[in-house]
Design an enzyme around this catalytic site. Structure first.
Site: not given
Lengths: 495, 495
Positions: B323, B379
């Site tokens: 990360d 999306t």
């Protein structure tokens, strides 16, 4: 960029066409976009040779298996989407970027909003909105997304996508529920709360739940995906919370012929909602629902159903979260779809994204702000650049009266589809969305073939659920576009 | 907007100062920003009267309890952040928007990137990148974020924030693990998989886990929060997955005096990592780790520790997710902090956000693309407008050689802090981050008082963990800024 966007004359021309004709005709004078083509152009199979080459280049670094069409946005205008091979399609669904483009490609008013000092600053000095908001953040909110806030909801928490809008709303529901269980906002966390949460165990990390409905779609991150019940492919192999699923009414069409059966079905579903709230083993803190289940197949329910849901959630002290990610911002002929329900008290939380281009959730009850700072927090908490675009979208919607316009175009389109359904029995089954703007769909016996054939005749339409064709045109979709769509659909079913 | 941004002369002036002095002095000629003030200005307590009024206006609609400073971004320049009351602070930490501003406020090169046709199109025609990428998306990626991809990782999945970058990486890990369990990418899901996942139960929604470390911070949505172990306030009342937590080494400083004890501590932690992988009741699919635990207190570990972690994850067929949301993009004196480790094989996945302004994860193994489309999908899948800003940031980093610069400034600053630590015993404890660029911190006996007093003398510094002061200057932080910072810190500890 389409030439209209470079010329001031073009901007003025677009600004002048404030009204649109209410008579159904190919009326160029009333077009919102003066530089839109008269109709689609299909030059090659899609993807054509140039697109194929570009797609294979992209696929080396970015998964293209869900790619539908490689788009030349700078050649796209209004309701028309263009590709590298000279194809220009009428964009009636996914189209509009999975229902997320409200006022047309290369809209001059939006272009103007990108040229401001505020926009440049938002792009290059991106603030951590929770810690360091800009001095004009309140005014950006108040002149923009709060001006269209659902009735009764005057607060906002901003985020970046529909998934995180829903997930932060769920977090608000969990903190609110826990606070009441604990005895109010002033009761401190216990040492057991604090130590257990660090190892992800109750009571600090409680086994609370959010209830959703069969076929619901609320996003694809871990919390939102646990409420999504649309398709297995969305969920497989991803750990999920043990949260309850209530039945969503399965209505029969046409509605007026099945009024009694549909009312009984809705009653059955509401009873099951209440039973689950009372009995489910992981306490239910909120119910989340879409006004029209979109990804799940364009499933509608009546205003009475949602009124009943509001009553049940109130009665059981459970929040009602209305997910307007796909239904919001005008497409159903109201700015927010839940306005169709005439609720006596507003939903507790309404989430938004997609056509808003910004995302987040509205709420009204001040107690939904957690009792301490930094509980509902993250680095960016949204993007002011996208909030500025939403403001420009709102202004464009108001300037052209696009919500009313969409209600009227929707009625016109629905009437046309009813005529087709009558003329071609069995091809347009369970036609639904009457009085819901352009939020229209039907079931097709050869759905996938219809979608494919659509591209060949120049219309970009989409599916949802098992067999539904759904329309999600932009708010600038006009009657002359509806005529082209109806003619194309007729061509498809005849062939 | 600061005047330099309006004038072409200003842009040219900034472009000319390509080199910086390597001698420690207040060298105006070598300043990256020619219009930066010579030092901070503090006119009022912060917030001053004008800010207070604006904050109370904002609070009516937006939670301001975590607000640190209401900022006038258009008056902020380079390393200096300005407010409505005429205060101008040297911005050394949260500052830089929770470590997310890399190349200075109102950087002219970034401003130029906002003025392009590509940017306008990205803002007003926001694509659904999985379905309808623009024809130049491949080139935006290749000339931008892929040009700085970590060695061995040539693929990217784009997202919008650090939280969803991590969560989509976790989803990739789960799908990859399940695929191997199932017997390969061509084995179909069973009907039991499909039916059980719709009700959030195993085997379709398996009880797999991601391992993280004590004090880790990986985000605040449901999946990422289940791996976050920084503070209870981040986690309380939010349901969490039952995932394992391994101990992160607690090193003693100065490192050279405690070499043997620290090596033993790291060995102990690695053994526990391997034991948990083998024994934890919910199968571990990946280990996620920050190169420097930031929110958790600026906790470092040695390259040997991370090499050991890479070996253990390889040996046990578990992915290693690094990360780099806070450590990436130059601040540690390498573009990616994990370059400090000299791993023999790269991490499986590296996530990024913050200073990149865009977000997502890099990977190399093609099998980490799920076996079917629409499994890793949403999306928007990121925001091309932000990808364009990242490209401009990369170009600015290269133009000014800012990674090397940050390594050198960091060494200079660290030496200054060592001098202060010697001169004021007990005030700068556990000084850490040597050789890690400007990623520097120490423990302070009166940490919160130091942070507060910082603002009074014109420096914006931040805390993390229980008692740490952490520095997170921008990459354009120069030696003359370091001098101001060191002088201010001395003023604070003397008072």
């Amino acid at each position: 960029m389409a030439s209209i966007l470079r010329s001031r004359a073009g901007v003025r021309a677009a600004a002048q066409v404030r009204c649109f004709s209410s008579t159904p005709r190919h009326a160029a004078a009333s077009a919102f976009f003066t530089n839109e083509p008269a109709g689609p152009t299909v030059k090659t199979a899609i993807p054509g040779p140039k697109s194929k080459e570009a797609i294979s280049q992209l696929d080396r670094v970015f998964d293209t298996r869900s790619l539908n069409m490689l788009v030349d946005y700078q050649k796209s205008t209004g309701n028309y989407i263009a590709d590298l091979d000279g194809n220009v399609l009428l964009d009636v669904y996914v189209f509009a970027q999975i229902a997320s483009i409200p006022v047309g490609y290369n809209n001059p008013a939006l272009l103007a909003a990108t040229k401001t000092t505020d926009m440049a600053s938002a792009l290059i000095n991106r603030p951590a909105l929770g810690n360091f908001p800009s001095h004009n953040w309140a005014s950006i909110l108040e002149s923009g997304l709060l001006r269209v806030a659902p009735k009764g909801l005057d607060q906002v928490f901003t985020s970046t996508t529909g998934s995180d809008a829903n997930e932060t709303a769920y977090k608000a529901a969990f903190m609110y529920y826990a606070q009441r269980q604990r005895g109010g906002p002033d009761v401190e966390f216990s040492s057991e709360d604090i130590s257990s949460t660090m190892v992800n165990q109750a009571p600090g990390s409680p086994n609370y739940s959010i209830m959703s409905f069969t076929s619901a779609f609320h996003g694809r991150l871990f919390g939102s995906l646990s409420t999504t019940r649309s398709k297995a492919i969305h969920k497989l192999d991803i750990p999920a919370f043990d949260w309850p699923r209530a039945p969503f009414p399965q209505l029969k069409y046409p509605l007026d012929q099945f009024a009694a059966e549909n009312a009984a079905e809705e009653k059955r579903c509401l009873e099951e909602v209440e039973r689950l709230i009372k009995e489910f083993h992981n306490p239910v803190t909120a119910v989340v629902v879409e006004p029209v289940q979109s990804e799940g197949g364009d499933n509608h329910a009546s205003a009475a159903f949602f009124q009943g849901l509001r009553e049940i959630t109130k009665r059981n002290n459970v929040l009602l979260i209305v997910d307007e990610v796909q239904t919001g911002v005008g497409a159903t002929g109201k700015f927010w779809a839940h306005e169709h329900w005439n609720l006596s008290t507003p939903p507790d939380i309404v989430t938004f994204s997609k056509k808003a281009q910004a995302a987040g959730y509205y709420f009204g009850n001040p107690a939904l702000r957690p009792n301490k700072p930094y509980r509902q927090f993250n680095t960016w908490m949204g993007d002011p650049a996208r909030a500025l675009i939403f403001r420009a979208i709102i202004e464009e919607i108001e300037r052209l009266d696009l919500v009313k316009h969409t209600a009227q175009t929707g009625d016109y389109l629905f009437a046309g589809l009813e005529r087709l359904a009558e003329k071609y029995p069995g091809q347009f089954n369970n036609l639904r969305g009457k009085g819901q703007g352009t939020f229209i769909s039907w079931d097709s016996p050869q759905r996938d073939a219809v979608l494919k054939r659509g591209k060949e005749v120049g219309i970009n339409i989409g599916g949802c659920g098992e067999s539904a064709v759904r329309l999600r045109p932009m708010l600038v979709f006009q009657k002359h576009h509806a005529d082209i769509l109806l003619e194309s659909l007729e061509k498809i079913v005849k062939s």
